[in-house]
Scaffold this motif. Structure first.
Motif, mmCIF file in Angstrom:
data_model
loop_
_atom_site.group_PDB
_atom_site.id
_atom_site.type_symbol
_atom_site.label_atom_id
_atom_site.label_comp_id
_atom_site.label_asym_id
_atom_site.label_seq_id
_atom_site.Cartn_x
_atom_site.Cartn_y
_atom_site.Cartn_z
ATOM 1 N N PHE A 34 0.834 -1.212 0.000
ATOM 2 C CA PHE A 34 0.000 0.000 0.000
ATOM 3 C C PHE A 34 0.867 1.261 0.000
ATOM 4 O O PHE A 34 0.507 2.269 -0.615
ATOM 5 N N TRP A 38 0.613 4.160 -2.813
ATOM 6 C CA TRP A 38 0.398 5.565 -2.463
ATOM 7 C C TRP A 38 1.511 6.452 -3.029
ATOM 8 O O TRP A 38 1.263 7.510 -3.603
ATOM 9 N N TRP A 43 -3.318 5.175 -5.805
ATOM 10 C CA TRP A 43 -4.425 4.905 -4.885
ATOM 11 C C TRP A 43 -5.768 5.156 -5.562
ATOM 12 O O TRP A 43 -5.988 6.208 -6.156
ATOM 13 N N ARG A 64 -4.818 -1.795 5.405
ATOM 14 C CA ARG A 64 -5.044 -0.432 4.921
ATOM 15 C C ARG A 64 -4.858 0.573 6.060
ATOM 16 O O ARG A 64 -4.233 1.614 5.887
ATOM 17 N N VAL A 77 -6.766 10.188 3.472
ATOM 18 C CA VAL A 77 -6.869 9.112 2.487
ATOM 19 C C VAL A 77 -8.337 8.788 2.237
ATOM 20 O O VAL A 77 -9.052 8.402 3.170
ATOM 21 N N PRO A 274 -2.283 11.531 -4.221
ATOM 22 C CA PRO A 274 -2.575 11.469 -2.788
ATOM 23 C C PRO A 274 -3.017 12.825 -2.269
ATOM 24 O O PRO A 274 -2.544 13.857 -2.742
#
Length: 299
Positions: A34, A38, A43, A64, A77, A274
């Motif tokens: 992850f 990112w 994402w 996550r 996020v 992001p």
């Protein structure tokens, strides 16, 4: 049960993780995956996110949340969060078959494997972080030569039709080597046509018979095959030696990166940016930070 699209902060993630009881063991590799997603801007918000029972026990999404918890404070996020899920649903969460790259884009498994190998070379010979989004441009980059090679020789043979050997043939065609020579050499290997093989291909067969070649050692097999598909051979090759595998792979990595920039498909496309309140995200190596946090917990 209700699901909301929320902007989850590290502070929220750390608080929610306190309710993580009875989940499977945390896999750091999954969390770091992850992180890579990112960092590359890949994402994407999907129906998958995190889920809580009516008692606020975390049923799904610990990886996550562990990733988000390692982000700089203030980062947001976008994530779907489900509340009031049935406690009895826990045993059946995440038991489906993972979607492969070939599944995701409707490509053949062979083409996806070759694209994935090129992506691995580009990714410093690491399979870590090879998401479907990351691999797609490499599939698009090698697809014309792959289709040409497989149209000429659709037959498969163990080892010789592996991703490493096919990638080597495509790589040499990309570099401007005689495509007819490359395809004929590949055909001779697949069909065990020893009489028609270039000397370097014969040397490869002899190494295979002695047990020195393996599809499991994809980088080594790729580099040896690259030399076997060299259309500029003007001398008899009795054996293929790889003295510096790292340097050879680095050379291939540089060519792949340079050649891909010529076309519309560029490695590591920015799928989504992001969201952060601070520029600290750009200055922080999240992977190192997460590993450092693990070390401090262990201490």
């Amino acid at each position: 049960m209700k699901t909301e699209l929320m902007l989850v902060t590290p502070e929220m993630a750390r608080a929610w993780l306190k309710n993580n009881e009875g989940n499977r063991l945390l896999r750091n590799s999954a969390v770091l995956e992850f992180v890579e997603i990112w960092n590359r801007g890949e994402w994407k918000v999907t129906h998958q996110g995190v889920a809580f029972s009516k008692s606020m026990r975390l049923l799904d999404g610990q990886h996550r949340l562990s990733f988000i918890a390692a982000l700089p404070d203030g980062t947001q996020v976008p994530l779907n969060v489900t509340f009031d899920a049935d406690e009895e649903s826990f045993p059946v969460i995440d038991v489906g078959i993972k979607r492969t790259t070939a599944d995701a884009y409707g490509k053949s498994a062979g083409l996806a494997s070759v694209g994935r190998l090129f992506a691995k070379i580009h990714n410093s010979s690491q399979t870590f972080g090879l998401t479907n989004q990351y691999v797609l441009p490499f599939i698009q980059w090698c697809e014309p030569e792959y289709e040409s090679l497989l149209t000429f020789c659709p037959t498969s043979a163990r080892l010789w039709s592996s991703a490493a050997v096919r990638a080597a043939a495509i790589y040499q065609m990309k570099r401007g080597h005689d495509a007819d020579f490359v395809k004929l050499a590949y055909h001779s290997l697949v069909h065990s046509d020893f009489e028609s093989m270039p000397h370097a291909c014969r040397a490869m067969v002899q190494q295979q018979m002695s047990g020195r070649l393996s599809a499991q050692k994809s980088s080594d097999l790729f580099i040896r095959s690259v030399r076997a598909f060299d259309s500029e051979q003007t001398f008899r090759v009795n054996r293929i030696l790889v003295k510096d595998l790292g340097a050879s792979i680095a050379e291939a990595r540089e060519f792949i990166a340079r050649d891909m920039k010529k076309g519309p498909a560029v490695a590591g496309p920015k799928v989504a940016k992001p969201e952060a309140k601070s520029s600290a995200l750009k200055q922080t190596n999240l992977r190192s930070k997460y590993l450092a946090a693990l070390d401090s917990r262990a201490a």
